[in-house]
Design a protein around this motif. Structure first.
Motif, mmCIF file in Angstrom:
data_model
loop_
_atom_site.group_PDB
_atom_site.id
_atom_site.type_symbol
_atom_site.label_atom_id
_atom_site.label_comp_id
_atom_site.label_asym_id
_atom_site.label_seq_id
_atom_site.Cartn_x
_atom_site.Cartn_y
_atom_site.Cartn_z
ATOM 1 N N LYS A 1 0.846 -1.201 0.000
ATOM 2 C CA LYS A 1 0.000 0.000 0.000
ATOM 3 C C LYS A 1 0.873 1.239 0.000
ATOM 4 N N ILE A 2 0.511 2.185 -0.860
ATOM 5 C CA ILE A 2 1.182 3.484 -0.853
ATOM 6 C C ILE A 2 0.171 4.516 -0.382
ATOM 7 N N VAL A 3 0.589 5.317 0.606
ATOM 8 C CA VAL A 3 -0.340 6.290 1.180
ATOM 9 C C VAL A 3 0.189 7.692 0.904
ATOM 10 N N ILE A 4 -0.657 8.506 0.282
ATOM 11 C CA ILE A 4 -0.257 9.888 -0.030
ATOM 12 C C ILE A 4 -1.187 10.829 0.719
ATOM 13 N N ALA A 5 -0.656 11.431 1.769
ATOM 14 C CA ALA A 5 -1.493 12.292 2.604
ATOM 15 C C ALA A 5 -1.102 13.744 2.397
ATOM 16 N N ASP A 6 -2.090 14.601 2.206
ATOM 17 C CA ASP A 6 -1.778 16.024 2.042
ATOM 18 C C ASP A 6 -2.536 16.858 3.070
ATOM 19 N N THR A 7 -2.069 18.090 3.226
ATOM 20 C CA THR A 7 -2.725 19.007 4.153
ATOM 21 C C THR A 7 -3.488 20.044 3.352
ATOM 22 N N GLY A 8 -4.074 19.603 2.290
ATOM 23 C CA GLY A 8 -4.711 20.543 1.361
ATOM 24 C C GLY A 8 -6.184 20.776 1.636
ATOM 25 N N GLU A 9 -6.909 21.019 0.583
ATOM 26 C CA GLU A 9 -8.283 21.496 0.671
ATOM 27 C C GLU A 9 -9.280 20.465 1.151
ATOM 28 N N GLY A 10 -8.914 19.218 1.083
ATOM 29 C CA GLY A 10 -9.851 18.191 1.521
ATOM 30 C C GLY A 10 -11.038 18.064 0.557
ATOM 31 N N MET A 11 -11.886 17.077 0.859
ATOM 32 C CA MET A 11 -13.037 16.837 -0.031
ATOM 33 C C MET A 11 -14.274 16.488 0.772
ATOM 34 N N SER A 12 -15.424 16.893 0.270
ATOM 35 C CA SER A 12 -16.678 16.486 0.901
ATOM 36 C C SER A 12 -16.982 15.050 0.472
ATOM 37 N N LYS A 13 -17.947 14.463 1.159
ATOM 38 C CA LYS A 13 -18.318 13.069 0.838
ATOM 39 C C LYS A 13 -18.702 12.936 -0.628
#
Lengths: 125, 546
Positions: B472-484
């Motif tokens: 598994k590769i996990v790419i986490a950002d501190t950006g704008e995010g997303m709604s459901k």
């Protein structure tokens, strides 16, 4: 000075790569057809051939096939170099002994030079 | 024994047969007036009817002996004459128009001669005897001549039919079979009543019954000529069988059963039998119809199959042409793009002299535009290949932990400009995944590239996890995010997510769609999670190890 044979039929790109390669210190031989390329390779024995695949008349794959048949030049390293992103053609080229199959648009000319230097070093060692 | 008026029954029967016979003959003629076959048939059916009706005339009360004798002789003479049209009818039926010159003349000559012999001489019918049931002929030596010549008239006809039978088409053969059945019944019944019965009962009383069977010959022949779709022989024979049994039962009731009660009982059995006979015939006809329907459908199916096959081949050709077109078109687009990218990069590097500071940004924009166009062309090519199912995976050992730093190097400049960090934090050595290296690289690149576009502060952290049979590769950002809602749409083609309207306006949302399709091809999974708008997002790429 290392000799590079450049087989490229698109004038605008040929000039660009020739200029870059010359600036980088290589002696560049430029041809626009496979047949010319084979004749020149036999004559000048370049250290590396930068080969475009989609050429007028005979294409790059046919050039590679002919090259391998001629023992005098069969061992010359060839780097295939084309915008034709076709897996089948790529496999053919690599099977015929090409050291690499570079997609032109993926690299700036400087990056191409780096690649060539890398291939030449690999040859020498 | 139930006595019935034989003479009366005879008169009624003659009447019925004459009307029926003439009716059928005329109906046949009307159905195809121009056809010679129908014309000749009408003529010979008249002869047959005449032949059947003669006994009525020479039995008329009050008729003179001489006239009666003449009529009897004429009756036998008509039989001979009848063979002439019948012969020509058979010739027309088997479609022999030209041959048998000799036979034609023989038949005409023999028929006419025999007619004259029987009618105008006293060698055949010497005299008549009045019985209580009617007139009975008295034969002379001419009888042998008569039957001899009749036979010589019958045999050529039968021979003609048999030798040409196998040249006929199946439909024509069926017609001939019908006529042969009619002829057979006619000859059979005639033989029974004209030859067998006289010998058994020593009386010619029942010979008219033989003549009535002419109606079978007329009926079957007419049916064969007129109807275009004849019932198969199975139906006809079954019908005849049922009919014969029914007649036998009927005869039994009326002739051999004295008691009324038993007559009624047998009558009931007859009715039940007839009903089952009808069901049987209906069944056979139904079966034949079903078989024909099946054959018809099979025929149609074959035709449709051929059409489908050719349509498929056309489609294959079209598809191949389309793929070639896309490959060549993308190649043609890339050539000038290579020049733009190449030359601008060389200008920016100073290969053509020092670049004025003011010119740097504009030239960089040209360079970036070229990169965008190149990516777009590549994506469209990938998309087209994905849609037509032409993607082949070049499976090799893919060292993910080498690919990721390489990608980060490529995207470093862009991240730097936005002042966000790119961190690669591998927890463990990732197992070597068997995958198409270029495609997985593109997947990871697209996702990280997307993360950079939507992050304006903080940064992006890439980590890895290993499971039993997956990496598994996990790419986490501190950006704008997303709604459901956006999470659901993010991997669809040409979608940008709601945040796209505000921040990221470059490019069409193909990157994530292609990433998902590539991962799907590897039988892996890719998905995104987010705690909501403004709270960053995490993308997961799961690939099977094998």
């Amino acid at each position: 000075m290392k000799k590079i044979l450049l087989v490229e039929d698109e004038k605008i790109l040929a000039e660009m790569y020739q200029s870059k390669l010359t600036k980088a210190g290589f002696k560049v031989f430029l041809v626009s057809e496979a047949k010319e390329g084979l004749a020149l390779a036999k004559k000048e024995k370049p250290d590396l051939i930068l080969l475009d695949i989609l050429l007028p008349m005979e294409n790059g794959i046919s050039f590679l096939t002919e090259l391998r048949k001629d023992s005098a030049i069969a061992s010359t390293p060839v780097v295939a170099f084309s915008n034709y992103d076709d897996p089948g053609t790529k496999k053919q080229a690599l099977d015929l002994g090409a050291k690499g199959y570079l997609i032109k648009t993926n690299y700036t000319p400087s990056e191409i030079i780096e690649k060539i230097k890398m291939y030449l070093n690999a040859e020498n060692s | 024994m139930y006595t019935f008026d034989y003479v009366f029954i005879n008169k009624i029967s003659v009447f019925i047969i004459v009307i029926l016979g003439l009716g059928i003959g005329f109906w046949t003629y009307l159905s195809n007036r121009k056809n010679k076959l129908n014309q000749v048939f009408f003529i010979f059916s008249i002869f047959l009817v005449l032949w059947t009706s003669y006994p009525f005339f020479f039995n008329l009360p009050g008729i003179s002996h001489r006239l009666s004798l003449l009529l009897v002789r004429l009756a036998y003479g008509t039989v001979a004459l009848f063979f002439i049209p019948f012969y020509f009818f058979i010739k027309l039926l088997i479609q022999e128009y030209k041959k048998y010159w000799f036979l034609d003349r023989f038949i005409i000559f023999a028929g006419t001669a025999l007619f004259a012999f029987s009618t105008f001489t006293n060698l055949h019918i010497v005299n008549i005897k009045i019985e209580e049931w009617g007139v009975s002929p008295i034969f002379g030596v001419g009888k042998i001549v008569y039957f001899g010549i009749i036979s010589s008239l019958i045999f050529p006809i039968v021979w003609l039919l048999l030798t040409n039978y196998f040249n006929l088409s199946p439909k024509e053969r069926l017609k001939t079979q019908y006529i042969l059945i009619g002829l057979f019944l006619f000859i059979l019944l005639n033989s029974i009543f004209n030859i067998f019965f006289p010998l058994w009962k020593d009386s010619l009383k029942y010979y008219p019954l033989g003549n009535y069977s002419a109606i079978f010959l007329i009926g079957f022949t007419a049916f064969a000529i007129v109807k275009r779709n004849l019932f198969g022989m199975r139906v006809v024979l079954t019908g005849l069988l049922v009919g014969s049994i029914a007649i036998s039962l009927l005869l039994d009731i009326f002739v051999f059963t004295p008691q009324l009660l038993i007559q009624l009982f047998k009558g009931l059995i007859l009715i039940i039998f007839l009903y089952f006979g009808y069901l049987l015939i209906k069944n056979i006809i139904g079966e034949i119809k079903r078989r024909e329907e099946l054959e018809r459908i099979t025929g149609e199916l074959e035709v449709a199959n051929v059409k489908l096959d050719s349509a498929y081949k056309s489609l294959e050709k079209l598809d191949k042409a389309k793929s070639e077109f896309i490959s060549i078109a993308s190649h043609q687009l890339k050539t000038p793009l290579t020049a733009i990218k190449g030359y601008t990069s060389m200008v920016l590097e100073g290969s053509y002299g020092k670049l004025p500071q003011k010119a740097k940004a504009p030239i960089e924009n040209v360079f970036k535009s070229a990169l965008r166009l190149i990516k777009l062309v590549n994506d469209l090519l990938s998309l087209s290949r994905l849609e037509s199912g032409k993607i082949e995976l070049d499976i090799q050992e893919t060292p993910i932990e080498e690919i990721i730093p390489d990608i980060l190097k490529e995207l470093a400049l862009e991240a730097e400009k936005k002042n966000i960090y790119l961190k690669w934090d591998p927890k463990k050595q990732l197992p070597r995944v068997m995958a198409d290296k270029d495609k997985i690289r593109e997947v990871i690149f697209n996702i990280i590239d997307n993360a950079i576009k939507y992050t304006n502060q903080g940064g992006i952290t890439i980590t890895s996890e290993t499971g039993n049979n997956y990496a598994k590769i996990v790419i986490a950002d501190t950006g704008e995010g997303m709604s459901k809602e956006e999470l659901g749409k993010i991997f669809m083609s040409f979608s940008r997510g709601g945040a796209g309207n505000q921040f990221y306006t470059e490019g069409v949302g193909l990157g994530l769609y292609i990433a998902k399709r590539f991962v799907d091809l590897h039988k892996g999974r890719v998905w995104a999670e987010s705690e909501g708008k403004g709270r960053g997002s995490t993308f997961y790429i799961e690939l099977p190890i094998k």
